[in-house]
Design a protein around this motif. Structure first.
Motif, mmCIF file in Angstrom:
data_model
loop_
_atom_site.group_PDB
_atom_site.id
_atom_site.type_symbol
_atom_site.label_atom_id
_atom_site.label_comp_id
_atom_site.label_asym_id
_atom_site.label_seq_id
_atom_site.Cartn_x
_atom_site.Cartn_y
_atom_site.Cartn_z
ATOM 1 N N ASN A 64 12.660 -0.168 -2.723
ATOM 2 C CA ASN A 64 12.660 1.277 -2.892
ATOM 3 C C ASN A 64 12.441 1.928 -1.541
ATOM 4 O OD1 ASN A 64 12.828 3.500 -4.593
ATOM 5 N ND2 ASN A 64 11.330 2.636 -6.007
ATOM 6 N N LYS A 65 13.007 3.105 -1.373
ATOM 7 C CA LYS A 65 12.879 3.778 -0.081
ATOM 8 C C LYS A 65 12.714 5.273 -0.315
ATOM 9 C CE LYS A 65 15.126 3.737 4.462
ATOM 10 N NZ LYS A 65 14.768 5.092 4.856
ATOM 11 N N GLY A 66 11.817 5.878 0.431
ATOM 12 C CA GLY A 66 11.628 7.317 0.355
ATOM 13 C C GLY A 66 12.612 8.044 1.250
ATOM 14 N N TYR B 79 3.044 4.277 3.085
ATOM 15 C CA TYR B 79 2.986 5.725 2.895
ATOM 16 C C TYR B 79 2.604 6.382 4.220
ATOM 17 C CZ TYR B 79 2.653 4.511 -2.042
ATOM 18 O OH TYR B 79 2.895 4.011 -3.293
ATOM 19 N N GLU C 194 8.988 0.297 -0.209
ATOM 20 C CA GLU C 194 8.285 -0.691 -1.012
ATOM 21 C C GLU C 194 9.045 -2.013 -0.924
ATOM 22 O OE1 GLU C 194 7.941 0.358 -5.184
ATOM 23 O OE2 GLU C 194 5.942 -0.531 -5.195
ATOM 24 N N SER D 132 3.674 -1.569 -0.313
ATOM 25 C CA SER D 132 4.265 -0.231 -0.141
ATOM 26 C C SER D 132 3.651 0.424 1.083
ATOM 27 C CB SER D 132 3.979 0.648 -1.359
ATOM 28 O OG SER D 132 4.489 0.065 -2.528
ATOM 29 N N PHE E 127 5.825 8.681 0.205
ATOM 30 C CA PHE E 127 6.256 7.299 0.070
ATOM 31 C C PHE E 127 7.320 6.970 1.111
ATOM 32 C CE2 PHE E 127 7.421 3.433 -1.896
ATOM 33 C CZ PHE E 127 8.794 3.413 -2.098
ATOM 34 N N PHE F 135 -5.185 0.067 -1.743
ATOM 35 C CA PHE F 135 -4.825 0.570 -0.418
ATOM 36 C C PHE F 135 -5.692 -0.029 0.686
ATOM 37 C CE2 PHE F 135 -1.785 4.107 -0.704
ATOM 38 C CZ PHE F 135 -1.627 4.151 -2.079
ATOM 39 N N LEU G 288 -0.541 4.429 5.588
ATOM 40 C CA LEU G 288 -1.273 3.631 4.610
ATOM 41 C C LEU G 288 -0.369 2.577 3.997
ATOM 42 C CD1 LEU G 288 -3.127 6.591 2.921
ATOM 43 C CD2 LEU G 288 -4.236 4.741 4.140
ATOM 44 N N LEU H 91 -1.560 9.388 9.352
ATOM 45 C CA LEU H 91 -2.243 8.192 8.876
ATOM 46 C C LEU H 91 -1.222 7.408 8.055
ATOM 47 C CD1 LEU H 91 -4.978 6.652 8.544
ATOM 48 C CD2 LEU H 91 -5.292 7.929 6.419
ATOM 49 N N GLY I 150 -0.170 18.481 6.246
ATOM 50 C CA GLY I 150 0.784 19.427 5.677
ATOM 51 C C GLY I 150 1.565 18.893 4.488
ATOM 52 N N GLN I 151 2.005 17.674 4.578
ATOM 53 C CA GLN I 151 2.872 17.088 3.538
ATOM 54 C C GLN I 151 2.133 16.208 2.547
ATOM 55 O OE1 GLN I 151 6.132 17.889 3.238
ATOM 56 N NE2 GLN I 151 5.711 19.314 4.903
ATOM 57 N N GLN J 64 -2.118 -0.181 -7.620
ATOM 58 C CA GLN J 64 -2.017 -0.378 -6.181
ATOM 59 C C GLN J 64 -3.397 -0.336 -5.541
ATOM 60 O OE1 GLN J 64 0.872 2.568 -4.728
ATOM 61 N NE2 GLN J 64 2.273 0.845 -4.614
ATOM 62 N N GLN K 277 0.678 9.830 5.558
ATOM 63 C CA GLN K 277 -0.161 10.939 5.114
ATOM 64 C C GLN K 277 -0.400 11.910 6.250
ATOM 65 O OE1 GLN K 277 -4.230 10.071 3.806
ATOM 66 N NE2 GLN K 277 -4.059 11.659 2.236
ATOM 67 N N LEU L 293 0.581 12.804 1.000
ATOM 68 C CA LEU L 293 1.003 11.406 0.989
ATOM 69 C C LEU L 293 2.463 11.317 0.580
ATOM 70 C CD1 LEU L 293 -1.919 9.455 -0.611
ATOM 71 C CD2 LEU L 293 -0.432 8.512 1.122
#
Lengths: 117, 111
Positions: free
Chosen positions: A56-58, A35, A48, A33, A45, A108, A90, A88, A40-41, A106, A37, A43
């Motif tokens: 899966n998609k964010g 991510y 995956e 997966s 997604f 990281f 991840l 960043l 402001g927001q 998970q 980071q 972490l």
């Protein structure tokens, strides 16, 4: 057992360029997966992958894409970089994904710090 | 849409105290909930994973509980130490397989 590795660790790019980040999961892990980071927001997604398929998609624009190879290593690509893509990034790996009764934890990597100027 | 909230955003406690970090989520249809710690500029370290069928998990001085019906999880840290200073994040995997993170609680243990 080696952990999740990500390369490069740091990257500086300019607006409009594209970038490719790499992630090698823990040996034997088939799910990866990604991510983003930011302060402001937090972490968020991205996507995956499991067995070379995006599962899966964010909610990110199409400029963000990824893929997984047969050895489970994964790459993500960001095209036409914007200042807001500084973050960043991840990567996390797990043994399996969504198999009934087998939802694994998970692990990281250290992340890739991307700065867009 | 799943939302995960962690309160407080920051916490300072003297060394040796027991403390509780909170995580709440809006949709109880989850596969699991995982607690992580993150040190400044670093990746995440997995602390505890609670499956939806479980009520709690323990590892050393850490104990995490899960109450799906109320949409809450707590992370209990016993006998806090300066090395526990970090940001603690909870993440929920929903039945849609999407993983949603809270914004974290920044913990500072005062020596």
């Amino acid at each position: 057992k080696a952990g999740v590795t990500q390369t490069p660790r740091y990257l500086i790019k300019t607006r409009g360029q594209q970038v490719t980040l790499s992630c090698s999961p823990i040996s034997g892990h088939r799910s990866v997966s990604w991510y983003q980071q930011t302060p402001g927001q937090g972490l968020q997604f991205l996507f995956e992958y499991f067995s070379e398929t995006q599962r899966n998609k964010g909610n990110f624009p199409g400029r963000f894409s990824g893929r997984q190879f047969s050895n489970s290593r994964s790459e993500m690509n960001v095209s036409t970089l914007e200042l807001g893509d500084s973050a960043l990034y991840l990567c996390a790996s797990s043994l399996a994904l969504g198999l009934a009764g087998m939802i694994h934890e998970q692990f990281f990597g250290p992340g890739t710090r991307l700065t867009v100027l | 849409k799943q939302e995960v909230t962690q309160i407080p955003a920051a916490l300072s406690v003297p060394e040796g105290e027991n403390l509780v970090l909170n995580c709440s989520f809006t949709d109880s249809a989850i596969y699991n909930l995982q607690w992580f710690r993150q040190d400044p500029g670093k990746g995440l370290t997995s602390l505890l994973l609670i499956q939806s069928s479980q009520r709690e998990q323990t590892s050393g001085r850490l104990n995490a509980s899960l109450d799906k019906s109320s949409g809450r999880s707590t992370l209990y840290i016993a006998a806090s130490q300066p090395g526990d200073s970090a940001t603690y994040l909870c993440a929920v995997r929903g039945r849609d397989d999407k993983i949603i993170f809270g914004k974290g609680t920044r913990l500072h243990i005062l020596p």
